[in-house]
Every structure is written in structure tokens, then in C-alpha cells.
Design an enzyme around this catalytic site. Structure first.
Site, PDB file in Angstrom:
ATOM      1  N   CYS A   1       0.482   3.345   3.111  1.00 32.44           N
ATOM      2  CA  CYS A   1       1.163   2.720   4.248  1.00 32.44           C
ATOM      3  C   CYS A   1       2.665   2.987   4.185  1.00 32.44           C
ATOM      4  O   CYS A   1       3.280   3.339   5.197  1.00 32.44           O
ATOM      5  CB  CYS A   1       0.906   1.218   4.256  1.00 32.44           C
ATOM      6  SG  CYS A   1      -0.836   0.758   4.383  1.00 32.44           S
TER       7      CYS A   1
ATOM      8  N   CYS B   1       0.839  -1.207   0.000  1.00 31.05           N
ATOM      9  CA  CYS B   1       0.000   0.000   0.000  1.00 31.05           C
ATOM     10  C   CYS B   1       0.876   1.261   0.000  1.00 31.05           C
ATOM     11  O   CYS B   1       1.703   1.453   0.901  1.00 31.05           O
ATOM     12  CB  CYS B   1      -0.895  -0.035   1.240  1.00 31.05           C
ATOM     13  SG  CYS B   1      -1.690   1.524   1.655  1.00 31.05           S
TER      14      CYS B   1
END
Length: 107
Positions: free
Chosen positions: A36, A33
Site C-alpha cells: 500500500c 502494508c
């Protein structure tokens, strides 16, 4: 406990989390991600100043129940718990301030 760098495919049950004692930060996300990945430096920096707080990094996604029990919809989501109770939550942090606030509330 210092910053945990890798998301774990293994996670505790919700019952284990609810029964936990002391301060705990659960971070939901995935290694692929982009949000992230971008948030990792500020998360690490904030946690470095609170080394007594446990950090649990849980891989989230389809078929992963723990994130659903917390209503996680976006990554990364940080849940700040004290004695198994949610005290604060930060979704997609872009700066250290919101994370620090959550950490202070459980420390």
C-alpha cells in the site's frame, strides 16, 4: 475530490456504496502494508488528473465487512464504481496505466 492520504477506520455500508451516484474509487488497504505504501505515489498522481472523482480510502482487515463484500484479498485494491456499480478493479498497482484506465472508465 483530491487524493486521500489516510485510510479511514470508519467506512460506509455496502448499501450506501450501492446507492451512491457518480464516479467513486474505493481503495482498500492499511497504513502499515508495504504494498500500500509503495503504491501511494502512483495512485496520488493518477487521481490528481481526475479531481472530480471521489476517492474513499478504507482500512481493511479482520472484522472489516466492506472489503469482504467486494471480495478483496490483496492490498491495495482499488475498486472503480459508477453509480454504485463496479466498472473496474486494480490490485497492487505498480504503474499509473491501469489506474488511469479505471479512472477513464468511470469519469
Amino acid at each position: 475530490m483530491p487524493f486521500v492520504s489516510q485510510y479511514s477506520a470508519e467506512s460506509p455500508t455496502r448499501e450506501q456504496i450501492d446507492e451512491a451516484s457518480g464516479p467513486l474509487v474505493i481503495e482498500f488497504g492499511t497504513g502499515w502494508c508495504g504494498y500500500c505504501q509503495a503504491a501511494q505515489p502512483v495512485i496520488a498522481e493518477a487521481l490528481e488528473a481526475h479531481r472530480t472523482i471521489s476517492h474513499l480510502k478504507v482500512e481493511d482487515g479482520k472484522g472489516r465487512r466492506l472489503g469482504r463484500t467486494f471480495g478483496v484479498k490483496l492490498w491495495p485494491t482499488l475498486i472503480f464504481l459508477k453509480d454504485g456499480e463496479e466498472v473496474a478493479r486494480v490490485v497492487r498497482p505498480t504503474g499509473r496505466d491501469a489506474i488511469e484506465d479505471g479512472l477513464r472508465r468511470i469519469d
